[in-house]
Design an enzyme around this catalytic site. Structure first.
Site, short mmCIF file in Angstrom:
data_model
loop_
_atom_site.label_atom_id
_atom_site.label_comp_id
_atom_site.label_asym_id
_atom_site.label_seq_id
_atom_site.Cartn_x
_atom_site.Cartn_y
_atom_site.Cartn_z
N GLY A 181 1.49 -4.50 1.45
CA GLY A 181 1.88 -5.70 2.18
C GLY A 181 1.01 -5.95 3.34
O GLY A 181 1.52 -6.51 4.70
N GLY A 191 4.34 -6.09 -5.23
CA GLY A 191 5.46 -6.43 -4.17
C GLY A 191 5.52 -8.00 -3.88
O GLY A 191 6.02 -8.72 -4.61
N GLY A 192 5.06 -8.40 -2.63
CA GLY A 192 5.12 -9.72 -2.12
C GLY A 192 4.91 -10.78 -3.12
O GLY A 192 5.59 -11.77 -3.53
N GLU A 227 7.45 3.65 0.49
CA GLU A 227 8.34 3.23 1.47
C GLU A 227 9.64 4.28 1.78
O GLU A 227 10.12 4.39 2.64
CB GLU A 227 8.94 1.94 1.27
CG GLU A 227 7.72 0.81 1.66
CD GLU A 227 7.51 -0.57 0.97
OE1 GLU A 227 8.83 -0.72 0.27
OE2 GLU A 227 6.77 -1.18 0.93
N TRP A 232 10.72 -6.00 -5.81
CA TRP A 232 10.93 -7.17 -5.06
C TRP A 232 11.44 -6.30 -3.64
O TRP A 232 11.84 -7.16 -2.64
CB TRP A 232 12.25 -8.10 -5.60
CG TRP A 232 12.04 -8.86 -6.65
CD1 TRP A 232 10.86 -8.86 -7.20
CD2 TRP A 232 12.90 -9.64 -7.35
NE1 TRP A 232 10.91 -9.58 -8.37
CE2 TRP A 232 12.12 -10.22 -8.40
CE3 TRP A 232 14.24 -10.09 -7.13
CZ2 TRP A 232 12.75 -11.20 -9.22
CZ3 TRP A 232 14.79 -11.12 -8.05
CH2 TRP A 232 14.06 -11.48 -9.09
N LYS A 233 11.49 -5.30 -3.80
CA LYS A 233 12.01 -4.36 -2.26
C LYS A 233 13.36 -4.78 -1.83
O LYS A 233 14.08 -5.37 -2.68
CB LYS A 233 10.90 -4.48 -1.49
CG LYS A 233 9.34 -3.95 -1.79
CD LYS A 233 8.53 -3.93 -0.85
CE LYS A 233 7.24 -3.31 -1.65
NZ LYS A 233 5.94 -3.24 -1.05
N SER A 274 -1.16 -5.01 -2.60
CA SER A 274 -1.82 -6.71 -2.22
C SER A 274 -2.49 -7.09 -3.52
O SER A 274 -3.21 -7.75 -3.41
CB SER A 274 -2.68 -6.42 -1.15
OG SER A 274 -2.04 -6.32 0.18
P1 13P Z 1 2.52 -5.65 -1.72
O1 13P Z 1 2.29 -6.30 -3.28
O2 13P Z 1 3.56 -6.54 -1.24
O3 13P Z 1 1.39 -5.18 -1.02
O4 13P Z 1 3.46 -4.22 -2.49
C1 13P Z 1 3.08 -3.41 -3.29
C2 13P Z 1 3.89 -2.52 -3.59
O5 13P Z 1 4.51 -1.69 -2.53
C3 13P Z 1 4.90 -2.33 -4.79
O6 13P Z 1 5.41 -1.55 -4.89
#
Ligand code: 13P
Length: 255
Positions: free
Chosen positions: A175, A236-237, A99, A11-12, A215
């Site tokens: 992302g 992620g998203g 990140e 979820w960051k 993604s």
């Molecule tokens: P996204 O799925 O938003 O591209 O992010 C991937 C990610 O960094 C999962 O750790």
């Protein structure tokens, strides 16, 4: 070989504890039955771990954290120890996310120390590796993967590598909505498997889970998970919405 897919939601820095609790309550209902077919985990921010942990109790859905300290408890302001995570029934921990490498200066050496701390404490690290667009365009993808692999996983025993997940996350796909094609991802996953074989032998190499991240969404999870060396996803998203994440998992399971 047959192994369960491992799909984790990162979820960051999103969702308050209340928002996280609402989302996970819906997710648990949507995922009933699926937790026996795949390993499913959510990795909320630290501040939501306690509440999410209570909701996940006895559901078969696992809890992960996004980071941990490489140090034993002590005078390290702002850090979170392995023991603090274990106390909340956290099972997995992401280390070396791009990140953290990019914005917080984490080196392979620090990532390696965190992976060792996790393993020694009984947490299962998800170790992230992946090249930038610039590195890919310069034809350096495999060199970067090899060097992050050896640096981040240095000194991890055969027994411990089986408790470690590797996540291949090409930085240019994170992302951006632009995922690696299944073939591009497979190429790097296969190479990573070869590195595992060289260090640990064929039998162990085949058992280690290698997730793809970048993604991943409901519309591409099936074809990505259909590749022979892709054993799961770090999302992620698309993991932030309960319905969307459940659909992504449903489609992945159709592979
Ligand atoms: P996204 O799925 O938003 O591209 O992010 C991937 C990610 O960094 C999962 O750790």
């Amino acid at each position: 070989m047959l192994k369960k897919l491992f799909i984790a939601g990162n979820w960051k820095m999103n969702k308050t504890a209340s928002e996280a609790a609402d989302m996970v309550s819906s997710l648990v209902d949507l995922l009933v039955g699926m937790e026996s077919k795949a390993i499913i985990a959510v990795c909320p921010p630290f501040t939501a771990l306690d509440r999410v942990s209570c909701i996940l109790e006895n559901t078969g859905i696992e809890l992960g954290a996004q980071n941990l300290s490489d140090k034993e408890p002590g005078a390290y302001t702002g850090e979170i120890s392995a023991g603090m995570l274990l106390d909340l029934n956290v099972k997995y921990v992401i280390v070396g996310h791009s990140e953290r490498r990019q914005y917080y200066g984490e080196t392979d050496q620090l990532v390696n120390a965190k992976a060792h701390m996790a393993l020694k404490s009984g947490l299962k690290p998800i170790v992230c590796i992946g090249e930038t667009l610039q590195e890919r365009e310069a034809g350096k993808t495999m060199d970067v993967i090899k060097s992050q692999f050896s640096g981040s996983l240095a000194g991890i025993s055969a027994e411990n590598i089986l408790n470690t997940t590797i996540a291949y996350e090409p930085v240019w796909a994170i992302g951006t909505g632009k995922n690696a094609t299944p073939e591009q991802a497979q190429e790097v996953h296969k190479f990573t498997r070869t590195l595992l074989k060289a260090s640990y032998g064929q039998e162990i190499a085949e058992k280690v889970i290698i997730q793809y991240g970048g993604s991943v969404k409901a519309s591409n999870s099936r074809e990505l998970m259909g590749m022979p060396d892709i054993d799961g996803a770090l999302v992620g998203g698309a993991s932030l919405d309960a319905h969307g994440f459940a659909e992504l998992i449903t489609n992945a399971l159709k592979k």
